[in-house]
Design an enzyme around this catalytic site. Sequence first.
Site, PDB file in Angstrom:
ATOM      1  N   LYS A 178      43.483 131.894 -57.076  1.00  0.00           N
ATOM      2  CA  LYS A 178      43.023 130.664 -56.416  1.00  0.00           C
ATOM      3  C   LYS A 178      41.713 130.953 -55.699  1.00  0.00           C
ATOM      4  O   LYS A 178      41.522 132.077 -55.227  1.00  0.00           O
ATOM      5  CB  LYS A 178      44.068 130.183 -55.407  1.00  0.00           C
ATOM      6  CG  LYS A 178      45.461 129.943 -55.983  1.00  0.00           C
ATOM      7  CD  LYS A 178      45.516 128.690 -56.832  1.00  0.00           C
ATOM      8  CE  LYS A 178      46.860 128.585 -57.545  1.00  0.00           C
ATOM      9  NZ  LYS A 178      47.024 127.384 -58.338  1.00  0.00           N
ATOM     10  N   ASP A 206      44.488 130.575 -64.059  1.00  0.00           N
ATOM     11  CA  ASP A 206      45.144 129.272 -63.956  1.00  0.00           C
ATOM     12  C   ASP A 206      44.949 128.498 -65.253  1.00  0.00           C
ATOM     13  O   ASP A 206      44.171 128.885 -66.130  1.00  0.00           O
ATOM     14  CB  ASP A 206      44.655 128.508 -62.724  1.00  0.00           C
ATOM     15  CG  ASP A 206      45.841 127.856 -62.007  1.00  0.00           C
ATOM     16  OD1 ASP A 206      46.775 127.426 -62.717  1.00  0.00           O
ATOM     17  OD2 ASP A 206      45.839 127.781 -60.775  1.00  0.00           O
ATOM     18  N   GLU A 207      45.697 127.394 -65.361  1.00  0.00           N
ATOM     19  CA  GLU A 207      45.737 126.669 -66.636  1.00  0.00           C
ATOM     20  C   GLU A 207      44.356 126.164 -67.058  1.00  0.00           C
ATOM     21  O   GLU A 207      44.071 126.057 -68.246  1.00  0.00           O
ATOM     22  CB  GLU A 207      46.741 125.505 -66.563  1.00  0.00           C
ATOM     23  CG  GLU A 207      46.401 124.345 -65.621  1.00  0.00           C
ATOM     24  CD  GLU A 207      46.683 124.641 -64.157  1.00  0.00           C
ATOM     25  OE1 GLU A 207      47.330 125.668 -63.885  1.00  0.00           O
ATOM     26  OE2 GLU A 207      46.219 123.866 -63.295  1.00  0.00           O
ATOM     27  N   HIS A 296      51.589 128.815 -70.271  1.00  0.00           N
ATOM     28  CA  HIS A 296      51.614 127.896 -69.128  1.00  0.00           C
ATOM     29  C   HIS A 296      51.946 126.515 -69.676  1.00  0.00           C
ATOM     30  O   HIS A 296      51.329 126.074 -70.642  1.00  0.00           O
ATOM     31  CB  HIS A 296      50.243 127.900 -68.454  1.00  0.00           C
ATOM     32  CG  HIS A 296      50.222 127.145 -67.163  1.00  0.00           C
ATOM     33  ND1 HIS A 296      50.468 125.797 -67.093  1.00  0.00           N
ATOM     34  CD2 HIS A 296      49.993 127.546 -65.885  1.00  0.00           C
ATOM     35  CE1 HIS A 296      50.385 125.402 -65.822  1.00  0.00           C
ATOM     36  NE2 HIS A 296      50.097 126.452 -65.072  1.00  0.00           N
ATOM     37  N   LYS A 336      56.982 123.759 -55.089  1.00  0.00           N
ATOM     38  CA  LYS A 336      56.332 122.464 -54.882  1.00  0.00           C
ATOM     39  C   LYS A 336      56.489 121.500 -56.059  1.00  0.00           C
ATOM     40  O   LYS A 336      56.157 120.331 -55.937  1.00  0.00           O
ATOM     41  CB  LYS A 336      54.838 122.694 -54.595  1.00  0.00           C
ATOM     42  CG  LYS A 336      54.011 123.182 -55.802  1.00  0.00           C
ATOM     43  CD  LYS A 336      52.542 123.437 -55.473  1.00  0.00           C
ATOM     44  CE  LYS A 336      51.804 123.970 -56.700  1.00  0.00           C
ATOM     45  NZ  LYS A 336      50.431 124.378 -56.421  1.00  0.00           N
TER      46      LYS A 336
HETATM   47  O1  LIG Z   1      48.882 127.269 -60.232  1.00  0.00           O
HETATM   48  C1  LIG Z   1      50.078 127.251 -60.268  1.00  0.00           C
HETATM   49  C2  LIG Z   1      50.865 127.651 -59.076  1.00  0.00           C
HETATM   50  O2  LIG Z   1      50.076 127.991 -57.957  1.00  0.00           O
HETATM   51  P1  LIG Z   1      50.737 128.263 -56.518  1.00  0.00           P
HETATM   52  O3  LIG Z   1      51.614 129.470 -56.646  1.00  0.00           O
HETATM   53  O4  LIG Z   1      49.560 128.529 -55.589  1.00  0.00           O
HETATM   54  O5  LIG Z   1      51.482 127.028 -56.106  1.00  0.00           O
HETATM   55  C3  LIG Z   1      50.726 126.890 -61.569  1.00  0.00           C
HETATM   56  O6  LIG Z   1      49.809 126.258 -62.416  1.00  0.00           O
HETATM   57  C4  LIG Z   1      51.929 126.010 -61.424  1.00  0.00           C
HETATM   58  O7  LIG Z   1      52.919 126.816 -60.915  1.00  0.00           O
HETATM   59  C5  LIG Z   1      52.453 125.440 -62.722  1.00  0.00           C
HETATM   60  O8  LIG Z   1      53.697 124.842 -62.558  1.00  0.00           O
HETATM   61  P2  LIG Z   1      54.963 125.199 -63.468  1.00  0.00           P
HETATM   62  O9  LIG Z   1      55.175 126.654 -63.279  1.00  0.00           O
HETATM   63  O10 LIG Z   1      56.079 124.361 -62.916  1.00  0.00           O
HETATM   64  O11 LIG Z   1      54.582 124.824 -64.832  1.00  0.00           O
HETATM   65 MG   LIG Z   2      48.051 126.144 -61.919  1.00  0.00          MG
END
Ligand SMILES: O=C(COP(=O)(O)O)[C@H](O)[C@H](O)COP(=O)(O)O
Ligand SMILES: [Mg+2]
Length: 487
Positions: A178, A206-207, A296, A336
């Site tokens: 991040k 990240d995605e 992801h 979250k």
């Molecule tokens: O960036 C993050 C989490 O960041 P953080 O840990 O800072 O909240 C991921 O893209 C999500 O977890 C995806 O969600 P899922 O895993 O449900 O697909």
């Molecule tokens: Mg993410």
Amino acid sequence: MNVQQSMTVRGKDRYKSGVMEYKRMGYWEPNYEPKDTDVIALFRVTPQDGVDPTEACAAVAGESSTATWTVVWTDRLTAAEKYRAKCYRVDPVPNSPGSYFAYIAYDLDLFEPGSIANLTASIIGNVFGFKPLKALRLEDMRFPVAYVKTFQGPATGIVVERERLDKFGRPLLGATIKPKLGLSGRNYGRVVYEALKGGLDFTKDDENINSQPFMHWRERFLYCMEAVNRAQAATGEIKGTYLNVTAATMEDMYERAEFARELGSNIVMIDLVIGYTAIQSMAKWARRNDMILHLHRAGHSTYTRQRSHGVSFRVIAKWMRLAGVDHIHAGTVVGKLEGDPNTTRGYYDICREDFNPLHLEHGVFFDQHWASLNKLMPVASGGIHAGQMHQLLDLLGEDVVLQFGGGTIGHPRGIQAGATANRVALEAMILARNEGRDYVHEGPEILAKAAQTCTPLREALDVWKDVTFNYESTDAPDFVPTPSMAV
Ligand SMILES: O=C(COP(=O)(O)O)[C@H](O)[C@H](O)COP(=O)(O)O
Ligand SMILES: [Mg+2]
């Protein structure tokens, strides 16, 4: 509730030109016994007002297999009775007036071996737009062993992943870098280094990190792998970073994945949005190149989150185990993002078991044999922190990657401290579990005790202690399963 006999028109009347109800064309066969070799789909069907439920469910069978809106004589050139999908059971969804569970059997010959694209072109192809339906949700599927065997399955699998990483007996720890967007390659690599050196096993792109003007992909890969190598040297542990190879074309993705391999990465990453065929191609590439493949599930909530319309994530998890990815984001329960505990448990079982018995409380409607396909490592990610370690271990078990993005990088004393807090919290909890302690109830105490000799953990607990995400689930079943629902 239904007329329990076949309404199929037989003889020469069946092929007279004109429009005929789907249930009369042979797509409703209540006496049909599904064969072991059939693919079965369970849909939740919500017909438009005034539409006969049996006809709506028969239409789903029809439109997802051979039918069109009118009789066609060319059916007679085929083994039409065999190729027609058959809705063999319709149950009202308990506590949900106007919705019905439709069980539909498909002959194995309707599907090309080893192709998720072909499977989904039938099962979720036209039918979701069919006007007589208000809403439609694909709840679950059962695949015959013969069909499962036509897929590669996870390229590496949990067992070999652990052997390659030389890490056993505990969840793996990761972090998503991040901020998601904007860092330069050098700063990005710095975050990776600190997180890995501080005690994490993995970091993750990240995605939406691909190749943007602020950091082209080669820059990211070079700095990330420098970080991995330095962290490995500093800690004596094997480390990894999921290099996201998601790109506009297959050629670009192969180029990026090959560069990741040349640099010595043990893992690459893709996003669900690249599509099923691209995912299967990358799974084959990963198997050929001894690479772990992280998926992801970016985008899934656009169609998995609502009870009455879309595709349940349990079905996506099944498709992805067939397709051959090694990691899949599968929810955190406490974090979250959406995640009812029982429903999430069902997803985890689909990833990790050799055989899933029917388990209605977990949303698993069918027995599913996995025919020795490798196991798929679920990934818990999204708004989790060290203070939840006892709950995460209890809810998600040991074969899981726990990913703390903000919960590492947002630590008040910096990224290494954030990573150390997570590693110490995990090790303390595993030790307590292995000593036979009731770690779920004693969790906060166990963490507080570990924090006495670990300042980073104490600071993490102080800063995030009150953070919870208690919202009503939108995906949890709105009915209580009854024994009669067991097939
Ligand atoms: O960036 C993050 C989490 O960041 P953080 O840990 O800072 O909240 C991921 O893209 C999500 O977890 C995806 O969600 P899922 O895993 O449900 O697909
Ligand atoms: Mg993410």
